[in-house]
Design an enzyme around this catalytic site. Structure first.
Site, PDB file in Angstrom:
ATOM      1  N   LYS A 161       0.830  -1.213   0.000  1.00 51.11           N
ATOM      2  CA  LYS A 161       0.000   0.000   0.000  1.00 51.11           C
ATOM      3  C   LYS A 161       0.864   1.263   0.000  1.00 51.11           C
ATOM      4  CE  LYS A 161      -2.257  -0.878   3.828  1.00 51.11           C
ATOM      5  NZ  LYS A 161      -1.675  -2.153   4.276  1.00 51.11           N
ATOM      6  N   ARG A 214      12.025  -4.682   4.728  1.00 54.26           N
ATOM      7  CA  ARG A 214      11.514  -3.313   4.578  1.00 54.26           C
ATOM      8  C   ARG A 214      12.244  -2.306   5.474  1.00 54.26           C
ATOM      9  NH1 ARG A 214       5.190  -1.753   5.005  1.00 54.26           N
ATOM     10  NH2 ARG A 214       5.334  -2.214   7.217  1.00 54.26           N
ATOM     11  N   ARG A 218      -9.665   1.214   8.816  1.00 56.45           N
ATOM     12  CA  ARG A 218      -9.147  -0.098   9.197  1.00 56.45           C
ATOM     13  C   ARG A 218     -10.264  -0.989   9.725  1.00 56.45           C
ATOM     14  NH1 ARG A 218      -3.611   0.742   8.611  1.00 56.45           N
ATOM     15  NH2 ARG A 218      -2.392  -0.768   9.732  1.00 56.45           N
ATOM     16  N   ARG A 244      10.939  -0.694  10.930  1.00 58.32           N
ATOM     17  CA  ARG A 244       9.809  -0.419  11.828  1.00 58.32           C
ATOM     18  C   ARG A 244       9.798  -1.437  12.965  1.00 58.32           C
ATOM     19  NH1 ARG A 244       4.418   0.579   8.319  1.00 58.32           N
ATOM     20  NH2 ARG A 244       3.572  -0.562  10.090  1.00 58.32           N
ATOM     21  N   ARG A 275      -0.602  -8.360  13.498  1.00 59.86           N
ATOM     22  CA  ARG A 275      -1.137  -7.389  12.534  1.00 59.86           C
ATOM     23  C   ARG A 275      -1.946  -8.111  11.453  1.00 59.86           C
ATOM     24  NH1 ARG A 275       4.065  -4.775  10.743  1.00 59.86           N
ATOM     25  NH2 ARG A 275       2.820  -3.551   9.310  1.00 59.86           N
TER      26      ARG A 275
END
Ligand code: AMP
Length: 213
Positions: free
Chosen positions: A13, A123, A88, A156, A167
């Protein structure tokens, strides 16, 4: 044009939001980035949100909606933006309706769980502007430095395997029902997010051609 990017964590995203923002010349509104900035700056709401973000849980609606509203007002964003990470859950989607925000298109990036884990594994995100990079799929020009603003790239805290599982669980329980919600409104576009970045962008743009800017 007001767009929503839907998809599991690691579906791409953030990356697609950045590309679409350049192509369509509309800003990105990422509640994850707004929250991370508030946490970094230790604002009162940031402090309240930090334990939720660290554990992979959703931050309570009252905090996120308030922050989103402030952000939109402060930046004067009225005509168009890309919402990344909001809504969300169904309640947040209903809040958008109550705020009178009419969504023109919802992009549902569908990615296999195995690919999600692989992507999140490498990431890095910019501490300053929130841009995301990946050691293999999207390496920065200079190691650990953001191509867009020169900020420092960091991993992160919620990209660690245990939090990622939480998550994903939260995504399927709270966020996935939005697929049916926006299908019923006739604005949902399903995109196969397992493919290379460029192909995904082309596919999204081909769907958006039919929406008037
Ligand atoms: P993201 O950068 O979108 O992956 O979001 C990172 C984390 O911020 C999420 O795991 C949640 O803890 C929190 N968060 C971001 N957006 C929302 C939202 N709309 N509602 C509740 N929590 C959110």
């Amino acid at each position: 044009m007001k767009l929503i990017l839907l998809g599991a964590p690691g579906a791409g995203k953030g990356t697609q939001a950045e590309i679409l923002s350049r192509e369509l010349e509309i800003p990105i509104v990422s509640t994850g980035n707004i929250l991370r900035k508030a946490i970094q700056e230790q604002t009162p709401l940031g402090v309240q949100a930090s334990t939720y973000v660290a554990s992979g849980a959703l931050v309570p609606d009252v905090i996120v909606v308030g922050m989103l509203q402030d952000y939109l007002d402060k930046n004067g964003y009225v005509s168009g933006y890309i919402l990344d990470g909001f809504p969300r859950n169904i309640q947040q989607a209903q809040t958008l309706d109550e705020m009178g925000i009419q969504i023109d298109g919802v992009i549902n990036l569908c990615v296999d769980d195995g690919i999600v884990q692989q992507r999140l594994g490498g990431r890095n995100v910019c501490q300053n502007c929130g841009s995301s990079f990946h050691v293999i799929n999207r390496p920065p020009i200079k190691m650990n430095v953001c191509d867009n603003c020169g900020g420092k790239l960091v991993i992160r805290k919620d990209d660690v395997p245990e939090t990622l599982l939480e998550r994903l669980r939260v995504y399927y329980a709270a966020t996935e029902p939005l697929v049916a919600f926006y299908t019923a409104k006739g604005v949902l576009h399903v995109i196969d997010g397992n493919r290379p970045m460029k192909q995904i962008t082309e596919d999204i743009l081909s769907k958006l051609i039919y929406i008037a800017i």
